[in-house]
Structures are given as C-alpha cells and as structure tokens.
Design a protein around this motif. Structure first.
Motif, PDB file in Angstrom:
ATOM      1  N   ILE A   1       0.824  -1.211   0.000  1.00  0.00           N
ATOM      2  CA  ILE A   1       0.000   0.000   0.000  1.00  0.00           C
ATOM      3  C   ILE A   1       0.857   1.259   0.000  1.00  0.00           C
ATOM      4  CG2 ILE A   1      -1.549   1.362   1.486  1.00  0.00           C
ATOM      5  CD1 ILE A   1      -2.952  -1.332   2.145  1.00  0.00           C
ATOM      6  N   ASN A   2       1.988   1.211   0.671  1.00  0.00           N
ATOM      7  CA  ASN A   2       2.839   2.396   0.769  1.00  0.00           C
ATOM      8  C   ASN A   2       3.895   2.473  -0.333  1.00  0.00           C
ATOM      9  OD1 ASN A   2       2.064   3.880   3.410  1.00  0.00           O
ATOM     10  ND2 ASN A   2       2.126   1.713   3.983  1.00  0.00           N
ATOM     11  N   HIS A   3       3.789   1.589  -1.316  1.00  0.00           N
ATOM     12  CA  HIS A   3       4.681   1.632  -2.473  1.00  0.00           C
ATOM     13  C   HIS A   3       3.963   2.350  -3.615  1.00  0.00           C
ATOM     14  CE1 HIS A   3       7.112   0.267  -5.905  1.00  0.00           C
ATOM     15  NE2 HIS A   3       8.080   0.074  -5.028  1.00  0.00           N
ATOM     16  N   PRO A   4       4.666   3.106  -4.449  1.00  0.00           N
ATOM     17  CA  PRO A   4       4.005   3.874  -5.525  1.00  0.00           C
ATOM     18  C   PRO A   4       3.212   3.038  -6.513  1.00  0.00           C
ATOM     19  CG  PRO A   4       6.236   4.671  -5.187  1.00  0.00           C
ATOM     20  CD  PRO A   4       6.103   3.435  -4.338  1.00  0.00           C
TER      21      PRO A   4
ATOM     22  N   ILE B   1       0.319   9.968  -6.507  1.00  0.00           N
ATOM     23  CA  ILE B   1      -0.260  11.144  -7.142  1.00  0.00           C
ATOM     24  C   ILE B   1       0.525  11.424  -8.418  1.00  0.00           C
ATOM     25  CG2 ILE B   1      -0.782  13.598  -6.930  1.00  0.00           C
ATOM     26  CD1 ILE B   1      -2.458  11.852  -5.116  1.00  0.00           C
ATOM     27  N   VAL B   2      -0.150  11.381  -9.547  1.00  0.00           N
ATOM     28  CA  VAL B   2       0.477  11.617 -10.851  1.00  0.00           C
ATOM     29  C   VAL B   2      -0.320  12.708 -11.568  1.00  0.00           C
ATOM     30  CG1 VAL B   2       1.169  10.601 -13.059  1.00  0.00           C
ATOM     31  CG2 VAL B   2       1.240   9.211 -10.964  1.00  0.00           C
ATOM     32  N   ASN B   3       0.341  13.816 -11.829  1.00  0.00           N
ATOM     33  CA  ASN B   3      -0.317  14.956 -12.491  1.00  0.00           C
ATOM     34  C   ASN B   3      -1.598  15.368 -11.758  1.00  0.00           C
ATOM     35  OD1 ASN B   3       1.664  15.016 -14.549  1.00  0.00           O
ATOM     36  ND2 ASN B   3       0.558  13.453 -15.712  1.00  0.00           N
TER      37      ASN B   3
ATOM     38  N   GLN C   1      -3.602  13.582 -10.116  1.00  0.00           N
ATOM     39  CA  GLN C   1      -4.596  12.525  -9.992  1.00  0.00           C
ATOM     40  C   GLN C   1      -4.083  11.413  -9.089  1.00  0.00           C
ATOM     41  OE1 GLN C   1      -5.333  11.464 -14.208  1.00  0.00           O
ATOM     42  NE2 GLN C   1      -7.394  12.301 -13.915  1.00  0.00           N
ATOM     43  N   LEU C   2      -5.009  10.757  -8.393  1.00  0.00           N
ATOM     44  CA  LEU C   2      -4.649   9.605  -7.579  1.00  0.00           C
ATOM     45  C   LEU C   2      -4.668   8.369  -8.467  1.00  0.00           C
ATOM     46  CD1 LEU C   2      -3.977   8.321  -4.843  1.00  0.00           C
ATOM     47  CD2 LEU C   2      -6.448   8.056  -4.467  1.00  0.00           C
ATOM     48  N   ARG C   3      -3.469   7.830  -8.703  1.00  0.00           N
ATOM     49  CA  ARG C   3      -3.345   6.601  -9.495  1.00  0.00           C
ATOM     50  C   ARG C   3      -3.240   5.433  -8.522  1.00  0.00           C
ATOM     51  NH1 ARG C   3      -0.394   2.909 -10.012  1.00  0.00           N
ATOM     52  NH2 ARG C   3       1.167   3.892  -8.679  1.00  0.00           N
ATOM     53  N   ALA C   4      -4.001   4.384  -8.789  1.00  0.00           N
ATOM     54  CA  ALA C   4      -4.008   3.216  -7.912  1.00  0.00           C
ATOM     55  C   ALA C   4      -3.784   1.945  -8.729  1.00  0.00           C
ATOM     56  CB  ALA C   4      -5.327   3.118  -7.155  1.00  0.00           C
ATOM     57  N   SER C   5      -3.362   0.907  -8.053  1.00  0.00           N
ATOM     58  CA  SER C   5      -3.196  -0.389  -8.698  1.00  0.00           C
ATOM     59  C   SER C   5      -4.540  -0.916  -9.179  1.00  0.00           C
ATOM     60  CB  SER C   5      -2.594  -1.383  -7.707  1.00  0.00           C
ATOM     61  OG  SER C   5      -2.692  -2.712  -8.191  1.00  0.00           O
ATOM     62  N   GLU C   6      -4.507  -1.604 -10.310  1.00  0.00           N
ATOM     63  CA  GLU C   6      -5.725  -2.226 -10.838  1.00  0.00           C
ATOM     64  C   GLU C   6      -6.324  -3.232  -9.858  1.00  0.00           C
ATOM     65  OE1 GLU C   6      -7.645  -1.887 -13.331  1.00  0.00           O
ATOM     66  OE2 GLU C   6      -6.605  -1.001 -15.044  1.00  0.00           O
ATOM     67  N   ILE C   7      -5.539  -3.699  -8.911  1.00  0.00           N
ATOM     68  CA  ILE C   7      -6.065  -4.636  -7.909  1.00  0.00           C
ATOM     69  C   ILE C   7      -7.295  -4.054  -7.228  1.00  0.00           C
ATOM     70  CG2 ILE C   7      -5.570  -5.643  -5.625  1.00  0.00           C
ATOM     71  CD1 ILE C   7      -2.702  -6.094  -6.608  1.00  0.00           C
ATOM     72  N   TYR C   8      -7.278  -2.737  -6.987  1.00  0.00           N
ATOM     73  CA  TYR C   8      -8.396  -2.089  -6.303  1.00  0.00           C
ATOM     74  C   TYR C   8      -9.576  -1.843  -7.228  1.00  0.00           C
ATOM     75  CZ  TYR C   8      -4.745  -1.522  -2.873  1.00  0.00           C
ATOM     76  OH  TYR C   8      -3.729  -1.774  -1.988  1.00  0.00           O
ATOM     77  N   HIS C   9      -9.355  -2.031  -8.519  1.00  0.00           N
ATOM     78  CA  HIS C   9     -10.428  -1.952  -9.504  1.00  0.00           C
ATOM     79  C   HIS C   9     -10.992  -3.342  -9.769  1.00  0.00           C
ATOM     80  CE1 HIS C   9     -11.641  -1.239 -13.963  1.00  0.00           C
ATOM     81  NE2 HIS C   9     -12.666  -1.042 -13.172  1.00  0.00           N
TER      82      HIS C   9
ATOM     83  N   SER D   1     -12.165   9.959  -2.130  1.00  0.00           N
ATOM     84  CA  SER D   1     -13.150   8.904  -1.936  1.00  0.00           C
ATOM     85  C   SER D   1     -12.970   7.763  -2.917  1.00  0.00           C
ATOM     86  CB  SER D   1     -14.569   9.463  -2.083  1.00  0.00           C
ATOM     87  OG  SER D   1     -14.757  10.023  -3.370  1.00  0.00           O
ATOM     88  N   ALA D   2     -12.087   7.945  -3.906  1.00  0.00           N
ATOM     89  CA  ALA D   2     -11.814   6.907  -4.892  1.00  0.00           C
ATOM     90  C   ALA D   2     -10.598   7.318  -5.700  1.00  0.00           C
ATOM     91  CB  ALA D   2     -13.006   6.677  -5.823  1.00  0.00           C
ATOM     92  N   ALA D   3      -9.961   6.346  -6.343  1.00  0.00           N
ATOM     93  CA  ALA D   3      -8.848   6.642  -7.239  1.00  0.00           C
ATOM     94  C   ALA D   3      -9.387   7.269  -8.520  1.00  0.00           C
ATOM     95  CB  ALA D   3      -8.079   5.369  -7.559  1.00  0.00           C
ATOM     96  N   ASP D   4      -8.547   8.053  -9.177  1.00  0.00           N
ATOM     97  CA  ASP D   4      -8.927   8.660 -10.461  1.00  0.00           C
ATOM     98  C   ASP D   4      -8.623   7.734 -11.628  1.00  0.00           C
ATOM     99  OD1 ASP D   4      -9.722  11.288  -9.404  1.00  0.00           O
ATOM    100  OD2 ASP D   4      -7.600  11.491  -8.896  1.00  0.00           O
ATOM    101  N   VAL D   5      -7.490   7.052 -11.563  1.00  0.00           N
ATOM    102  CA  VAL D   5      -7.083   6.133 -12.639  1.00  0.00           C
ATOM    103  C   VAL D   5      -6.458   4.895 -12.004  1.00  0.00           C
ATOM    104  CG1 VAL D   5      -6.713   7.926 -14.384  1.00  0.00           C
ATOM    105  CG2 VAL D   5      -4.841   7.293 -12.843  1.00  0.00           C
ATOM    106  N   TYR D   6      -6.434   3.807 -12.775  1.00  0.00           N
ATOM    107  CA  TYR D   6      -5.850   2.553 -12.320  1.00  0.00           C
ATOM    108  C   TYR D   6      -4.869   2.051 -13.382  1.00  0.00           C
ATOM    109  CZ  TYR D   6      -9.899   2.494  -9.163  1.00  0.00           C
ATOM    110  OH  TYR D   6     -10.849   2.815  -8.228  1.00  0.00           O
TER     111      TYR D   6
END
Length: 279
Positions: free
Chosen positions: A211-214, A219-221, A223-231, A263-268
C-alpha cells in the motif's frame, strides 16, 4: 465488394472474440466460487505439520529485493536440479490431507502453494518477459486456468485456488497482498513462506508494504493513481471508497496526506512485466 465486407466483418469478430477470450483468462477477473464447499472442513487443533523448508530454501537462494522495493526472482539462475526439487516439494504438498489442517494452516498452505506453482509455471516457460505470454493453446493467455495441482483427488488451477478457495473461504482482502502473479505490478512475493503461527502479522506487513509503495497508490499529475487490484477486486475492499478506507488503515503519514479528501482513485494501472531479477 460484398465478399470483401463479409471477410472484414468476420475478421473483426475473430479479433473481438479473441480479445474477450484472453481477458477472460486473466487472474484479474473475479470468477464464480463453486469450489468453496469442499474446502470448508478443517481441524480444530494442529495435528499435521507442514514442511515448507524446500520452498523457504528456494526463496533464500533466488529472491532478490530491488532498489525500487520490488522483490524479483532470478529465474535464469535456477538449475534443473533446483527446479526438480521445487516440483518434488509441490508433489508432496498435493499429498497433504488439507482437511486435517487448522484454518490458519490452510490459509498459509494455499498461499504458499499458489506462489510456488506460479514460480514453477514461469520456470517451465522461461525465458519469457511476462506471465501473460505463457500460452495455453494457440493464444498467449497466461496459465491461470491450467489445471496444475491435484488436491484430495481434485484438479485445481491457480484461478480455482484464488477465486474458488482463498477469496470465498476467508473473505479477507489481505489475501491479495500475499499471493503473487510473477509481475512487477503485483504485491511482493515474500522472502519467507507464510506460516500459521504469525499469519495475521505477516498479512498486515504485506499489506503495508504494498500500500505504501508507488505501484499501489501515487499522485500523478494531480490525480490519484491506484493499482488495478483495487479496480478488479473492488468488491473485496468494499467498493472504490472502501479501497481508500482500507488503504488508510495501513498507510504511512505521506500516503495518508495523499489520500486526504479522496473517496476513490482517479485512474488505475498495472505493470505486467515479469518480476525477473535479470531485468
């Protein structure tokens, strides 16, 4: 002209169907869970001891931690004898009576089995630059639907273990941090086998590490970018907002600051490149 149009339409249908088939094979697609029933039996006390020493020895010899915090396997350095030893250990794991294990032993058993089988499948196909390139049939679809182990007389695939046993029996999202799909985007393959005695601590540690690894959150540009795992597995985390709440439980101060007001990631996204120590 009419024949040409028909030929083009047919080709497009084949391409679409092929793409849908490949997508359906990926481990990222949650599947129905018809296997949970046969694996609910367990022992109240530990009457069987599991020998994980061969898997532990393999990890000690070939797991490498990169400067980027991602654990990789030195697949190219694994000798024929070492691979035979790994497969011998896997055959021994198949012979265990899973119903005689405690629930915590079973959780460790299935996690270690999944991870070791995944490494073995990569070794069978190596050299390969992504587990997605491993073919079952004509198309490169990855090996997740291949029947790879026989437990209690039942042939099981990696998808069976993950979606038919681990997820429906334990209903614990931390499982996603314990199993490894041989990819850089995946939570780390841990340097030690999981064991029943400290499995909760190990699951928490694996969750915090990822979770604490990029590659989990960044945050990229703006936006909150998250792993597809959470999608892919949003339901396991309580939806997109639940994934953020879950991340906050294990987040360090910097990530907590980045998640504030979200409340949610912007991109995955996800990196399917092989976790190969030679790359």
């Amino acid at each position: 002209m009419k024949k040409l149009k028909i030929a083009i339409a047919t080709a497009l249908l084949i391409i679409v169907a092929g793409g849908a088939f490949i997508w359906s094979q990926l481990p990222s697609v949650p599947q129905a869970s018809p296997l949970a029933g046969p694996w609910l039996d367990h022992s109240a006390v530990a009457v069987v001891q599991i020998d994980d020493a061969p898997w532990s020895d393999f990890l000690h010899r070939h797991l490498r931690r990169g400067a980027d915090g991602i654990n990789r396997i030195a697949y190219g350095a694994v000798s024929t004898a070492e691979r035979e030893d790994l497969e011998k250990w896997l055959r021994g794991m198949e012979r265990l009576d899973v119903a005689r294990l405690t629930r915590r032993q079973q959780l460790a058993y299935w996690i270690n089995l999944y991870n070791a089988v995944t490494v073995d499948l990569v070794l069978q196909a190596y050299p390969v630059d992504s587990i997605l390139k491993i073919k079952d049939g004509v198309l490169p679809t990855g090996p997740w639907n291949r029947k790879v182990v026989k437990i209690d007389g039942r042939l099981l695939s990696l998808n069976d273990i993950e979606h038919g046993i681990l997820r429906p029996v334990w209903r614990d999202p931390r499982v996603h941090y314990a199993i490894n799909c041989a990819s850089l985007g995946c939570p780390n393959l841990q340097p030690e086998p999981f064991e029943a005695g400290d499995i909760d601590r190990r699951l928490d540690a694996a969750a915090a590490e990822f979770i604490n690894h990029p590659r989990a959150f960044a945050i990229v540009n703006g936006q909150l970018r998250a792993s597809e795992i959470y999608h892919w597995y949003a339901a396991d985390f309580g939806g997109p907002a639940g994934a953020i709440r879950h991340a906050r439980i294990h987040a360090h101060p910097l990530l907590l600051q980045q998640l504030a007001g979200r409340s949610a990631a912007d991109v995955y996204d996800y990196d399917w490149r092989l976790n190969d120590a030679s790359r």
